[in-house]
Design a protein around this motif. Structure first.
Motif, PDB file in Angstrom:
ATOM      1  N   GLY A 235       3.795  -4.748 -27.090  1.00 34.07           N
ATOM      2  CA  GLY A 235       3.508  -5.175 -25.731  1.00 34.07           C
ATOM      3  C   GLY A 235       2.643  -4.181 -24.976  1.00 34.07           C
ATOM      4  O   GLY A 235       2.248  -3.127 -25.485  1.00 34.07           O
ATOM      5  N   ARG A 236       2.366  -4.533 -23.711  1.00 34.45           N
ATOM      6  CA  ARG A 236       1.564  -3.685 -22.843  1.00 34.45           C
ATOM      7  C   ARG A 236       2.142  -3.729 -21.429  1.00 34.45           C
ATOM      8  O   ARG A 236       2.731  -4.723 -21.024  1.00 34.45           O
ATOM      9  CB  ARG A 236       0.108  -4.153 -22.809  1.00 34.45           C
ATOM     10  N   LYS A 237       1.971  -2.647 -20.704  1.00 35.99           N
ATOM     11  CA  LYS A 237       2.349  -2.583 -19.306  1.00 35.99           C
ATOM     12  C   LYS A 237       1.190  -1.969 -18.515  1.00 35.99           C
ATOM     13  O   LYS A 237       0.573  -1.008 -18.966  1.00 35.99           O
ATOM     14  CB  LYS A 237       3.614  -1.734 -19.114  1.00 35.99           C
ATOM     15  N   THR A 238       0.929  -2.527 -17.328  1.00 36.64           N
ATOM     16  CA  THR A 238      -0.150  -2.035 -16.472  1.00 36.64           C
ATOM     17  C   THR A 238       0.435  -1.400 -15.225  1.00 36.64           C
ATOM     18  O   THR A 238       1.311  -1.979 -14.572  1.00 36.64           O
ATOM     19  CB  THR A 238      -1.112  -3.184 -16.091  1.00 36.64           C
ATOM     20  N   VAL A 239      -0.056  -0.200 -14.912  1.00 38.83           N
ATOM     21  CA  VAL A 239       0.418   0.538 -13.742  1.00 38.83           C
ATOM     22  C   VAL A 239      -0.794   0.988 -12.938  1.00 38.83           C
ATOM     23  O   VAL A 239      -1.932   0.999 -13.433  1.00 38.83           O
ATOM     24  CB  VAL A 239       1.268   1.759 -14.154  1.00 38.83           C
ATOM     25  N   ALA A 240      -0.564   1.367 -11.692  1.00 39.14           N
ATOM     26  CA  ALA A 240      -1.638   1.774 -10.789  1.00 39.14           C
ATOM     27  C   ALA A 240      -1.656   3.285 -10.640  1.00 39.14           C
ATOM     28  O   ALA A 240      -0.610   3.942 -10.564  1.00 39.14           O
ATOM     29  CB  ALA A 240      -1.464   1.113  -9.432  1.00 39.14           C
ATOM     30  N   VAL A 241      -2.873   3.849 -10.597  1.00 39.68           N
ATOM     31  CA  VAL A 241      -3.091   5.267 -10.359  1.00 39.68           C
ATOM     32  C   VAL A 241      -4.234   5.393  -9.362  1.00 39.68           C
ATOM     33  O   VAL A 241      -5.181   4.610  -9.390  1.00 39.68           O
ATOM     34  CB  VAL A 241      -3.443   6.018 -11.663  1.00 39.68           C
ATOM     35  N   GLU A 242      -4.164   6.392  -8.496  1.00 40.61           N
ATOM     36  CA  GLU A 242      -5.235   6.629  -7.528  1.00 40.61           C
ATOM     37  C   GLU A 242      -5.599   8.104  -7.522  1.00 40.61           C
ATOM     38  O   GLU A 242      -4.728   8.962  -7.643  1.00 40.61           O
ATOM     39  CB  GLU A 242      -4.797   6.201  -6.128  1.00 40.61           C
ATOM     40  N   ILE A 243      -6.893   8.379  -7.423  1.00 38.54           N
ATOM     41  CA  ILE A 243      -7.330   9.765  -7.270  1.00 38.54           C
ATOM     42  C   ILE A 243      -8.032   9.897  -5.927  1.00 38.54           C
ATOM     43  O   ILE A 243      -8.628   8.944  -5.420  1.00 38.54           O
ATOM     44  CB  ILE A 243      -8.251  10.229  -8.420  1.00 38.54           C
ATOM     45  N   ALA A 244      -7.966  11.101  -5.351  1.00 39.62           N
ATOM     46  CA  ALA A 244      -8.571  11.355  -4.050  1.00 39.62           C
ATOM     47  C   ALA A 244      -9.084  12.784  -4.015  1.00 39.62           C
ATOM     48  O   ALA A 244      -8.492  13.700  -4.593  1.00 39.62           O
ATOM     49  CB  ALA A 244      -7.551  11.130  -2.929  1.00 39.62           C
ATOM     50  N   ALA A 245     -10.250  12.968  -3.333  1.00 38.02           N
ATOM     51  CA  ALA A 245     -10.847  14.290  -3.195  1.00 38.02           C
ATOM     52  C   ALA A 245     -11.476  14.395  -1.818  1.00 38.02           C
ATOM     53  O   ALA A 245     -12.016  13.412  -1.293  1.00 38.02           O
ATOM     54  CB  ALA A 245     -11.891  14.529  -4.279  1.00 38.02           C
ATOM     55  N   PRO A 246     -11.437  15.560  -1.211  1.00 45.07           N
ATOM     56  CA  PRO A 246     -11.966  15.700   0.151  1.00 45.07           C
ATOM     57  C   PRO A 246     -13.481  15.608   0.197  1.00 45.07           C
ATOM     58  O   PRO A 246     -14.194  16.109  -0.692  1.00 45.07           O
ATOM     59  CB  PRO A 246     -11.487  17.096   0.572  1.00 45.07           C
ATOM     60  N   ALA A 247     -13.992  14.947   1.249  1.00 49.39           N
ATOM     61  CA  ALA A 247     -15.427  14.902   1.517  1.00 49.39           C
ATOM     62  C   ALA A 247     -15.824  16.212   2.220  1.00 49.39           C
ATOM     63  O   ALA A 247     -14.957  16.914   2.769  1.00 49.39           O
ATOM     64  CB  ALA A 247     -15.728  13.695   2.391  1.00 49.39           C
ATOM     65  N   PRO A 248     -17.137  16.582   2.224  1.00 50.88           N
ATOM     66  CA  PRO A 248     -18.251  15.832   1.641  1.00 50.88           C
ATOM     67  C   PRO A 248     -18.452  16.189   0.167  1.00 50.88           C
ATOM     68  O   PRO A 248     -18.070  17.280  -0.269  1.00 50.88           O
ATOM     69  CB  PRO A 248     -19.440  16.290   2.476  1.00 50.88           C
TER      70      PRO A 248
END
Length: 800
Positions: A235-248
C-alpha cells in the motif's frame, strides 16, 4: 508538527532525488545455479568454485561476446536494481557489462550498463549493482516487446578471459517515497513557503510504521512534518510537508530540505524538497528583449543603415505571413539526417512534398521518411513566423502582426497533443515527441514559438494565454525537460526551450531547473566547456551548435536580472578564433564539418556587446556586419575592424597542439595577422559519441593552402558516416593491422615554439593493444618534418 532544522548546510541550487536503503532489500533471484536441476545457458557451464556452484563462461578476442540468460515470472520495471557476483581471469578487458531487455523497462530498448574500468580487479569475486531505471545507454534500433533476458557482454579481450557469474538477482527497497509540490512557492508573513505531498509506499509483506524526519537543510529553514504513518503491505500513504525560509531571497535560487522516511526495521528513503524562488512581477516581453529595449532598437533602425537592413528582412518575412493562410501539417516531422542520397550521401533537394531528388545522382526518393522531413521544415517555419510576427508587433504596435501570431499559437494549442508521438524510427518509444522526431527537434521548434508568445503576451486574452500554455507550451516544455539529463549539446537546447517557457510564464520551477539544475545552463558551462574554452565533444560543429543553444536562455535570463555571462562562457567565444587556420577555417576533427571561425557573427554579436574584445570583433567584421536579428536586438552600434595576431599555442585540455610559422610566400586567402603555415595535431580526449578514432591525426596548411584535411563527417543517417568517416583509415594517422583505433586519449610529449619553428610530440598507448604510437612534428617556414614511430613487442602491419 513543525521543526526547526539547525543542520549546517549550503543553500542547494539543484533538485535532486536521493534514495538509499539500510534494511535488507526485497530480492528476486534470477539464477544462483545451486539447484541440481540448474541448466547453463548456451556457451556456459556450471562448475564448483570457492564452495559454490557458479556459471563459467569464456570470451575471446576483440569482437563482442555474450552470454544470455532468459527468465520469467517477474517484471524488471517493477524492481530497483539488477545485482550479481562475478569474477574474471583475464590480462585485459576492454568492455565488460550487462544489459536487460524486458519491456516496458527502458521503453523496451536494451538497458545497458558498463562495469567501471577502475573497479575491474582480476582473480577476485566482486559484487556489482546497477539502477534498473538509470541505464548508461538505451541501445537498439527499436523497442523489443517480447522476451525477458539478462545479457552479459565482454569485448576487446587479450587472450582468453574466463568469467564466473553467481547470484544474479533483482532487488528493490521495501520502502519508497515520492514528493510532489502541491502549490507554487508563495510569500506570506515574510516567509517563502511551499507545500508538498509525500507518498510513502510499502513493497514488503508486512505493515511498515514510518516516521518522517529532516536529514539536511539550511539553518534558517523550517520544516513542518507529519506524524508517523502506518503503511499496509503493498500500500501507500500520502502525508503533507511544508518548508519555509525567510525573505528576501534571490529570484530562481532554491531552498532545499532533505527529508527521510524511516522504519524500525531501518528502511530509509530520502527525498529533497526544493522551493524555487519566483521571478516576481515582470513586464512582457522578456525573452528576446524588454520594454526598455524597444526605444533603443527603434532608434537604431532609424539611424544605422545595417540595422535598417536587418529590420527590413525581419519585417518582410512577417509581411509574407500576413498575406497567406496558415497550413498546419497533419503530423510531426522526421529527422533531417535521413534526407540524404543513399548512393552518394548528397543532401536531397525538395521537388514537391513527395519528391526528393539527389542533385548528383538524380535519384528521386519518396515516402517515409523523406516526405516527413519536409514537414519538419514546415513546423520550424511556423514557429519562426510566430517569433517574427511577435517581434514586428512589438516594434510597430500594429495588431495585424499580433493577430497572425495568435493564430499560429492557438493552432498549435489545438492540435499539438493530438499529433502522434514518434521518434526517428517512426515509433512511440524512447525519444518520441509530437512535432519533432526527437526531443532536440522539439526543443529547437519550441524556442521561437515561445519567443513569439512572449512578444504578443499582452495582446492575448487571459483565456488565450491559458489555452496556449496548457495546450502546447507546458506539455512541450515538460517533454523536453525530461530528456535534459546529462552534460551534452542537446540538453543545452532543451534547457533553453523549457527555460524560456518557464521565464515567460513565470514558472519558477522550469526556469530554475533550466538555469541552476544539475544539468542546467550553469553546470553545462562548468562541466561541458574545457579549460581551453572548447566544448568537450571536440567537434567544432557541436561547439557552435552548443553556443547557439545556450544563447536564447542567456539572453532571456539577463532580461530578468540573472547574469550568465561568466568568464568560462566567454572562453567558448575565444577558443575557435585562437585555434583557426590561416584561412579562418577550423580542423574538422570528430563529427564536424569544415567549420569556419569567422562565419558565426550572429552568435558573436551579443558576446562582443558584452565583453568588447578584439577577437570577437574580428568574427563580426570579417565579412562585413551581418544584417541579423541578433545584431539588431543585442549587438553593439559600432564594431571596429580587428586583426589580432595569432601564434603557436598548446590547448592542453582539448589535446590539440597548434603550430604556426610564416611562409616566404603565401596564398592570398591567408588572413591578416595569421601565419600561413599551420598544423593542428590531435592527441586529446576521444570526444564521446561524436569522437573519431583519429589519435595523432593532423591537419596541415602550407603557405595558406589546405594540404592535409580531416574528413569530418556527413549526415548520420548515411551509411558512409560510420563506414568511412568514423574509421581511422580516413584520417591522417597510422592504422595498425587494418583495423580502426580504440577510443582513447593520448598524451603530450613536448611542445615548443618560436618565430621560425614550432614543434610538438605526442603518443598513444591505448589505441592498439600492445602498440605505442608516437608522432613528432616540426613546422618550419618552408617545410614540415613529421616522424611517426610504431613500437611493439610483436610484429604488426602499419599503414600511414
Amino acid at each position: 508538527m513543525r521543526t526547526q532544522a539547525f543542520i549546517t548546510a549550503s543553500v542547494l541550487l539543484t533538485i535532486t532525488c536521493v534514495t538509499s536503503a539500510v534494511a535488507a532489500p526485497v530480492v528476486h533471484v534470477i539464477a544462483d545455479f545451486e539447484s541440481p536441476d540448474a541448466v547453463a545457458p548456451p556457451g556456459g557451464e556450471i562448475v564448483e568454485l570457492d564452495g559454490n556452484r557458479v556459471l563459467r563462461w569464456e570470451a575471446v578476442g576483440r569482437d563482442p561476446e555474450f552470454i544470455d540468460l532468459a527468465y520469467s515470472g517477474v517484471e524488471a520495471a517493477e524492481w530497483d536494481r539488477v545485482s550479481y557476483r562475478w569474477r574474471v581471469d583475464a590480462e585485459r578487458l576492454g568492455w565488460w557489462g550487462v544489459k536487460v531487455i524486458d519491456f516496458p523497462l527502458a521503453d523496451g530498448y536494451q538497458a545497458v550498463w558498463a562495469v567501471p574500468e577502475d573497479t575491474r580487479v582480476t582473480g577476485q569475486w566482486q559484487e556489482t549493482s546497477f539502477n534498473l531505471h538509470e541505464p548508461d545507454w538505451r541501445w537498439g534500433d527499436g523497442p523489443v516487446r517480447e522476451g525477458q533476458r539478462i545479457v552479459f557482454r565482454a569485448s576487446n579481450v587479450d587472450g582468453d578471459a574466463v568469467f564466473y557469474l553467481d547470484d544474479i538477482r533483482f532487488e528493490r527497497d521495501r520502502l519508497t517515497m515520492t514528493a510532489e509540490p502541491t502549490a507554487p512557492s508563495r510569500l506570506e508573513d515574510g516567509l517563502w513557503q511551499r507545500s508538498f505531498s509525500l507518498t510513502i509506499g510499502n513493497r514488503g509483506d508486512e505493515p511498515a510504521e514510518a516516521r518522517v524526519q529532516v536529514t539536511a537543510a539550511p539553518a534558517s529553514v523550517e520544516v513542518t512534518l507529519p506524524d508517523a504513518v502506518r503503511v499496509p503491505p503493498g500500500g501507500r500513504k500520502t502525508v503533507a510537508v511544508e518548508i519555509a525560509a525567510p525573505a528576501p531571497l534571490e529570484p530562481l535560487s532554491a531552498v532545499t530540505a532533505t527529508v527521510a522516511a524511516i522504519t524500525e526495521q531501518n528502511d530509509h528513503v530520502e527525498e529533497d524538497l526544493s522551493m524555487n524562488i519566483p521571478l516576481g512581477e515582470l513586464p512582457h516581453p522578456r525573452l528576446l528583449l524588454t520594454p526598455d529595449d524597444i526605444p533603443r532598437v527603434r532608434k537604431r533602425i532609424e539611424t544605422l543603415d545595417w540595422a535598417a537592413e536587418a529590420w527590413q528582412g525581419i519585417k518582410s518575412a512577417a509581411d509574407r505571413w500576413l498575406e497567406k493562410p496558415l497550413e498546419f501539417p497533419d503530423r510531426g516531422g522526421q529527422w533531417y539526417h535521413w534526407y540524404t542520397c543513399k548512393e552518394c550521401g548528397s543532401r536531397l533537394q525538395t521537388q514537391s512534398p513527395t519528391e526528393h531528388v539527389c542533385p548528383r545522382c538524380k535519384i528521386t526518393y519518396s515516402g517515409w521518411p523523406y516526405d516527413d522531413v519536409v514537414l519538419t521544415g514546415q513546423h520550424h517555419g511556423l514557429a519562426a513566423a510566430a517569433r517574427d510576427l511577435g517581434l514586428v508587433y512589438q516594434l510597430t504596435g500594429e495588431d495585424a502582426y499580433a493577430e497572425k501570431a495568435r493564430e499560429i499559437l492557438l493552432g498549435y494549442a489545438e492540435r499539438y497533443l493530438d499529433y502522434p508521438m514518434h521518434n526517428i524510427h517512426g515509433e512511440e518509444g524512447r525519444g518520441a515527441c509530437h512535432v519533432g522526431p526527437q526531443p532536440l527537434t522539439e526543443a529547437v521548434w519550441l524556442i521561437p514559438l515561445t519567443q513569439g508568445f512572449d512578444c504578443v503576451y499582452d495582446y492575448l486574452s487571459r483565456e488565450d494565454r491559458q489555452t496556449i500554455a496548457d495546450g502546447v507550451l507546458l506539455p512541450a516544455a515538460e517533454l523536453v525537460k525530461s530528456y535534459a539529463t546529462h552534460i551534452h549539446n542537446i540538453p543545452c537546447w532543451e534547457n533553453s526551450a523549457y527555460g524560456s517557457v518557464g521565464i515567460t510564464l513565470g514558472n519558477e520551477d522550469l526556469a530554475a531547473q533550466a538555469i541552476n539544475g544539475e544539468f542546467g545552463f550553469r553546470n553545462q558551462i562548468a562541466e561541458g566547456v574545457n579549460d581551453d574554452g572548447q566544448w568537450y565533444e571536440g567537434a567544432w560543429g557541436y561547439h557552435y551548435y552548443t553556443m547557439s543553444a545556450l544563447q536564447p536562455l542567456a539572453v532571456a535570463a539577463e532580461n530578468v536580472g540573472i547574469d550568465l555571462y561568466s568568464d568560462r562562457y566567454l572562453s567558448m567565444f575565444l577558443a575557435p578564433v585562437r585555434m583557426m587556420g590561416p584561412t579562418g577555417h577550423l580542423p574538422a576533427f570528430n563529427d564536424s564539418g569544415r567549420a569556419g571561425a569567422l562565419g558565426h557573427d550572429a552568435i558573436y554579436e551579443k558576446g562582443y556587446a558584452k565583453w568588447g574584445l578584439d577577437e570577437l570583433a574580428m568574427v563580426i567584421t570579417h565579412n562585413g556586419r551581418g544584417k541579423t536579428l541578433e545584431a539588431l536586438l543585442w549587438g553593439a552600434d559600432e564594431v571596429p575592424v580587428s586583426n589580432p595576431k595569432l601564434t603557436s599555442s598548446l590547448f592542453g585540455a582539448s589535446g590539440i597542439a597548434i603550430l604556426r610559422t610564416d611562409a616566404p610566400a603565401t596564398s592570398e586567402d591567408t588572413l591578416p595577422g595569421v601565419p600561413s603555415n599551420y598544423v593542428a595535431l590531435d592527441f586529446g580526449p576521444h570526444g564521446g559519441g561524436h569522437g573519431h578514432p583519429d589519435k595523432l591525426g593532423f591537419v596541415l596548411y602550407a603557405a595558406g593552402r589546405l594540404v592535409a584535411p580531416d574528413p569530418g563527417s556527413i549526415a548520420y543517417g548515411n551509411p558512409a558516416h560510420g563506414g568511412w568517416y568514423k574509421q581511422t583509415l580516413s584520417h591522417s594517422t597510422v592504422v595498425v593491422d587494418g583495423v580502426s583505433q580504440e577510443p582513447t586519449e593520448g598524451e603530450l610529449l613536448f611542445f615548443a615554439s618560436g618565430d621560425q619553428m614550432a614543434m610538438a610530440g605526442a603518443q598513444t598507448t591505448e589505441a592498439y593493444n600492445g602498440v605505442t604510437l608516437r608522432r613528432m612534428m616540426a613546422l618550419l617556414p618552408d617545410g614540415l618534418l613529421d616522424v611517426t614511430l610504431g613500437v611493439s613487442d610483436e610484429e604488426h602491419q602499419y599503414d600511414w
